[in-house]
Design a protein around this motif. Structure first.
Motif, PDB file in Angstrom:
ATOM      1  N   HIS A  15     -91.834 -41.854  24.865  1.00 48.22           N
ATOM      2  CA  HIS A  15     -90.798 -42.591  25.594  1.00 48.22           C
ATOM      3  C   HIS A  15     -89.496 -42.641  24.806  1.00 48.22           C
ATOM      4  O   HIS A  15     -88.421 -42.403  25.376  1.00 48.22           O
ATOM      5  CB  HIS A  15     -91.280 -44.006  25.886  1.00 48.22           C
ATOM      6  N   THR A  16     -89.562 -42.944  23.502  1.00 49.63           N
ATOM      7  CA  THR A  16     -88.327 -43.013  22.721  1.00 49.63           C
ATOM      8  C   THR A  16     -87.705 -41.626  22.563  1.00 49.63           C
ATOM      9  O   THR A  16     -86.480 -41.496  22.509  1.00 49.63           O
ATOM     10  CB  THR A  16     -88.570 -43.644  21.343  1.00 49.63           C
ATOM     11  N   THR A  17     -88.528 -40.596  22.504  1.00 45.94           N
ATOM     12  CA  THR A  17     -87.998 -39.228  22.444  1.00 45.94           C
ATOM     13  C   THR A  17     -87.241 -38.902  23.726  1.00 45.94           C
ATOM     14  O   THR A  17     -86.142 -38.332  23.700  1.00 45.94           O
ATOM     15  CB  THR A  17     -89.130 -38.219  22.230  1.00 45.94           C
ATOM     16  N   ARG A  18     -87.816 -39.295  24.858  1.00 42.42           N
ATOM     17  CA  ARG A  18     -87.144 -39.077  26.141  1.00 42.42           C
ATOM     18  C   ARG A  18     -85.857 -39.886  26.210  1.00 42.42           C
ATOM     19  O   ARG A  18     -84.823 -39.385  26.699  1.00 42.42           O
ATOM     20  CB  ARG A  18     -88.084 -39.470  27.276  1.00 42.42           C
ATOM     21  N   GLN A  19     -85.902 -41.120  25.728  1.00 39.90           N
ATOM     22  CA  GLN A  19     -84.682 -41.934  25.693  1.00 39.90           C
ATOM     23  C   GLN A  19     -83.582 -41.245  24.897  1.00 39.90           C
ATOM     24  O   GLN A  19     -82.415 -41.231  25.300  1.00 39.90           O
ATOM     25  CB  GLN A  19     -84.978 -43.292  25.056  1.00 39.90           C
ATOM     26  N   ALA A  20     -83.942 -40.702  23.728  1.00 39.53           N
ATOM     27  CA  ALA A  20     -82.953 -40.055  22.868  1.00 39.53           C
ATOM     28  C   ALA A  20     -82.339 -38.838  23.551  1.00 39.53           C
ATOM     29  O   ALA A  20     -81.114 -38.623  23.494  1.00 39.53           O
ATOM     30  CB  ALA A  20     -83.608 -39.660  21.547  1.00 39.53           C
ATOM     31  N   ILE A  21     -83.162 -38.036  24.209  1.00 38.17           N
ATOM     32  CA  ILE A  21     -82.662 -36.838  24.888  1.00 38.17           C
ATOM     33  C   ILE A  21     -81.715 -37.216  26.016  1.00 38.17           C
ATOM     34  O   ILE A  21     -80.615 -36.655  26.148  1.00 38.17           O
ATOM     35  CB  ILE A  21     -83.843 -36.005  25.426  1.00 38.17           C
ATOM     36  N   LEU A  22     -82.099 -38.191  26.825  1.00 38.69           N
ATOM     37  CA  LEU A  22     -81.276 -38.570  27.966  1.00 38.69           C
ATOM     38  C   LEU A  22     -80.022 -39.337  27.547  1.00 38.69           C
ATOM     39  O   LEU A  22     -78.970 -39.203  28.175  1.00 38.69           O
ATOM     40  CB  LEU A  22     -82.105 -39.378  28.953  1.00 38.69           C
ATOM     41  N   THR A  23     -80.120 -40.152  26.475  1.00 35.70           N
ATOM     42  CA  THR A  23     -78.914 -40.813  25.961  1.00 35.70           C
ATOM     43  C   THR A  23     -77.904 -39.775  25.507  1.00 35.70           C
ATOM     44  O   THR A  23     -76.698 -39.900  25.775  1.00 35.70           O
ATOM     45  CB  THR A  23     -79.271 -41.743  24.780  1.00 35.70           C
ATOM     46  N   ALA A  24     -78.383 -38.729  24.838  1.00 36.21           N
ATOM     47  CA  ALA A  24     -77.486 -37.660  24.381  1.00 36.21           C
ATOM     48  C   ALA A  24     -76.803 -36.974  25.559  1.00 36.21           C
ATOM     49  O   ALA A  24     -75.600 -36.678  25.508  1.00 36.21           O
ATOM     50  CB  ALA A  24     -78.273 -36.651  23.553  1.00 36.21           C
ATOM     51  N   ARG A  25     -77.536 -36.746  26.634  1.00 30.51           N
ATOM     52  CA  ARG A  25     -76.942 -36.094  27.806  1.00 30.51           C
ATOM     53  C   ARG A  25     -75.844 -36.962  28.416  1.00 30.51           C
ATOM     54  O   ARG A  25     -74.800 -36.452  28.833  1.00 30.51           O
ATOM     55  CB  ARG A  25     -78.026 -35.822  28.847  1.00 30.51           C
TER      56      ARG A  25
END
Length: 260
Positions: A15-25
């Motif tokens: 979940h935190t990995t997905r958060q990081a990817i989408l925050t970057a986008r």
């Protein structure tokens, strides 16, 4: 004098990995950040005369929860009188979230993600009113453009640091945080200091810790910054529906809330 720390590194997950990817986008769409941050904490500093309050972090390892109190102060100072939590209210939040502080005698510390999630679901009780936040993300700590945008968009950014003993010595001496020959950087983050401002000239960064706004060099930030968990709240929206930085904050918060 050794003041208290108390940050526990958050546990990385899918979940935190997905958060990081989408925050970057989301932040990539904004392009290069302004060369200097808007000065939100300076507005607060004038109203509190340089004293942000230690909020118990001189005695207890509640730096994560003192950070919550400070970011509420930063945001609300831009739209009127700052909302200022008492030490008892900050320690009550510490107890609510992780069972820490004088109510239990325990001092377990806290982590940025758990605190951000609690602030979205429940919030912090100040003066009988619950102050909540609306979204959070995760930023790669080496991506300075994204960190700068988080400060501009949300007023400040919670951050976890691998805090060296030399930093404590510099704080006691009234000196900016910097990397010096005696610096030994810990292997894991153990202190939460709020990212407040940035500027082109060194020391480039301004942090909040132990009740003060404190300067830090880029060398210190590069060596010691370990986690950045930006949080946003609707109480930072101006009359025209934008963040004070001029960005559509409501839209950004909606995008971030969809990944929480």
């Amino acid at each position: 004098m050794d003041l208290k720390r108390g940050l526990n590194p958050f546990v990385h997950s899918l979940h935190t990995t997905r958060q990081a990817i989408l925050t970057a986008r989301i932040l990539d769409q904004l392009g290069p950040p302004p060369s200097t941050s808007p000065g939100y904490s300076g507005n607060l500093d004038l109203k509190v005369k340089g004293d942000l309050g230690t909020d118990g972090n001189d005695v207890w390892g509640d730096c994560v929860f003192a950070d919550v109190a400070h970011r509420i102060m930063v945001r609300t100072a831009q739209v009127g009188t700052p909302v200022i939590a008492t030490t008892d209210e900050t320690l009550a939040l510490y107890n609510e979230v992780v069972g820490g502080g004088p109510a239990t005698g325990n001092d377990p510390g806290g982590d940025l993600v758990t605190a951000a999630q609690y602030m979205q679901k429940t919030g912090m009780l100040i003066g009988g009113v619950r102050h909540t936040e609306d979204a959070n993300g995760i930023i790669d700590p080496i991506n300075f453009d994204h960190i700068k945008w988080a400060i501009c968009l949300f007023g400040c950014a919670p951050a976890g640091w691998k805090f060296p003993q030399s930093g404590m010595d510099q704080f006691n001496a009234g000196q900016p945080f910097d990397i010096v020959p005696s610096t030994s950087v810990p292997s894991y983050p153990d202190h939460d200091m709020l990212l407040l401002e940035y500027r082109p000239q060194e020391p480039c960064w301004l942090l909040a810790t132990w009740g003060k706004r404190w300067e830090a060099t880029t060398a210190f930030v590069k060596a010691c910054l370990a986690e950045v968990v930006p949080v946003g709240a609707k109480d930072f929206i101006t009359a025209n529906g934008l963040a004070p930085s001029g960005i559509n904050l409501a839209q950004t918060l909606q995008l971030l809330s969809e990944i929480n």
